[in-house]
Design an enzyme around this catalytic site. Sequence first.
Site, PDB file in Angstrom:
ATOM      1  N   ALA A   1      -8.851  -6.464  -7.790  1.00 48.35           N
ATOM      2  CA  ALA A   1      -9.324  -5.516  -6.782  1.00 48.35           C
ATOM      3  C   ALA A   1     -10.414  -4.615  -7.351  1.00 48.35           C
ATOM      4  O   ALA A   1     -11.597  -4.808  -7.098  1.00 48.35           O
ATOM      5  CB  ALA A   1      -8.158  -4.692  -6.247  1.00 48.35           C
TER       6      ALA A   1
ATOM      7  N   CYS B   1       0.837  -1.199   0.000  1.00 48.60           N
ATOM      8  CA  CYS B   1       0.000   0.000   0.000  1.00 48.60           C
ATOM      9  C   CYS B   1       0.876   1.255   0.000  1.00 48.60           C
ATOM     10  O   CYS B   1       1.689   1.447   0.908  1.00 48.60           O
ATOM     11  CB  CYS B   1      -0.922   0.019   1.214  1.00 48.60           C
ATOM     12  SG  CYS B   1      -1.971   1.494   1.289  1.00 48.60           S
TER      13      CYS B   1
ATOM     14  N   ASN C   1      -1.019  -9.356  -9.522  1.00 47.66           N
ATOM     15  CA  ASN C   1      -2.007  -8.309  -9.244  1.00 47.66           C
ATOM     16  C   ASN C   1      -1.694  -7.100 -10.116  1.00 47.66           C
ATOM     17  O   ASN C   1      -0.538  -6.720 -10.260  1.00 47.66           O
ATOM     18  CB  ASN C   1      -1.968  -7.928  -7.756  1.00 47.66           C
ATOM     19  CG  ASN C   1      -2.916  -6.791  -7.424  1.00 47.66           C
ATOM     20  OD1 ASN C   1      -2.538  -5.829  -6.769  1.00 47.66           O
ATOM     21  ND2 ASN C   1      -4.159  -6.886  -7.863  1.00 47.66           N
ATOM     22  N   GLY C   2      -2.746  -6.522 -10.697  1.00 50.94           N
ATOM     23  CA  GLY C   2      -2.563  -5.337 -11.518  1.00 50.94           C
ATOM     24  C   GLY C   2      -3.110  -5.499 -12.919  1.00 50.94           C
ATOM     25  O   GLY C   2      -2.649  -6.354 -13.682  1.00 50.94           O
TER      26      GLY C   2
ATOM     27  N   HIS D   1       2.117  -7.091  -6.875  1.00 50.16           N
ATOM     28  CA  HIS D   1       1.455  -6.020  -7.624  1.00 50.16           C
ATOM     29  C   HIS D   1       2.488  -5.483  -8.606  1.00 50.16           C
ATOM     30  O   HIS D   1       3.524  -4.955  -8.199  1.00 50.16           O
ATOM     31  CB  HIS D   1       0.986  -4.920  -6.664  1.00 50.16           C
ATOM     32  CG  HIS D   1       0.189  -3.846  -7.335  1.00 50.16           C
ATOM     33  ND1 HIS D   1      -0.595  -2.966  -6.629  1.00 50.16           N
ATOM     34  CD2 HIS D   1       0.046  -3.507  -8.646  1.00 50.16           C
ATOM     35  CE1 HIS D   1      -1.183  -2.124  -7.476  1.00 50.16           C
ATOM     36  NE2 HIS D   1      -0.808  -2.438  -8.705  1.00 50.16           N
TER      37      HIS D   1
END
Length: 346
Positions: free
Chosen positions: A173, A44, A149-150, A113
């Site tokens: 997400a 994050c 992720n992404g 990510h």
Amino acid sequence: MFTTHPIEKPYLIYQIGSSDPELAVQAAKTVMQDVSGIDLNCGCPKPFSTHAGMGAALLTNPDLLCSILTALRKAMPPEITVSAKIRLLPSQEDTLKLVERIVNTGISALTVHCRTRNMRDKDRAMIERLREIVDFVEGMGKGIAVIENGDCLGWNDAQRVRAVTGAHSVMIARAAEANPSCFSPCPLEDIEQTLIPSYLRLSKYFDNHWGLTKFCTAQFKAQHINVKKTDAVAMRHMLAQSKSFDGMNEAVRTWSGKEEFDEIVRSIEANPPRKHRLPPPPPVVVKQKEVADTPETTPPGTQNPEPPGSGAPLLPNTHRTVLPPMATGHDATTPTPGGGVSVVTQ
């Protein structure tokens, strides 16, 4: 506040943000009876996380990052998986060094990510960098799943991403917030009819906070086939003006939350989620010479502090598809004190 239901436990990974091994373990122990795994957020980039040394700040403090993972793995029983989610570092070499240290803490899965700390959603995810990371982790021989992720939008898109990266799975997400059914080969359309009423009924049945329910519902988006634009806009306006569930009576009509939940139970019993896992990506043929020339980067004798439990993402998990007594209609003591649906406050 964290609220869950026993039916979710076999599929629930609880992600925490932490910059302190002891506090991380305390948080994990608070929820360990209600989840199947603990994930450490190391990606994050938001100031509310990084200013306290959490999230992406851990990427530049690998000693602390790995000490948290090691502490979690030591404190959790084998059936509770420990995993981590990171971002790419600017240098691929530095990324691989970090990945090696993380894998050696005993995690069961690693999510990458495919953006750096300074990149945002508008920047294209660099998924082409993940193939080397996947090959590197597989070469370590610890059976660790690497999750991309992404920029993945759904089931079909996941197959494209996995073909490019070799990743074992993908994490979605933003697209999942817009349409929770994006994990299906046939995601829901016309959500004003097919999703929103059912979601509101279920939320009211479980006494979910109206503000949270309203926020999540406002994020839902999908293709319109039969619903007219004017009708969709009218529902959005109704939602915006509603101060409670009662404000959505005209759209929901019947508040049959119990029936909605029973249908979920029947669906899980008939179609355990693991039957719908994506097929493995096509194998990559590596020339023997390339394998021989690959430098040895893992220290000899490195051991996994604790082998992944039976719930590790790469292993069969059929024993977890059995529904808990509460879901089947038989009263049973909940895993955490308090009874009923377990609620944990932190």
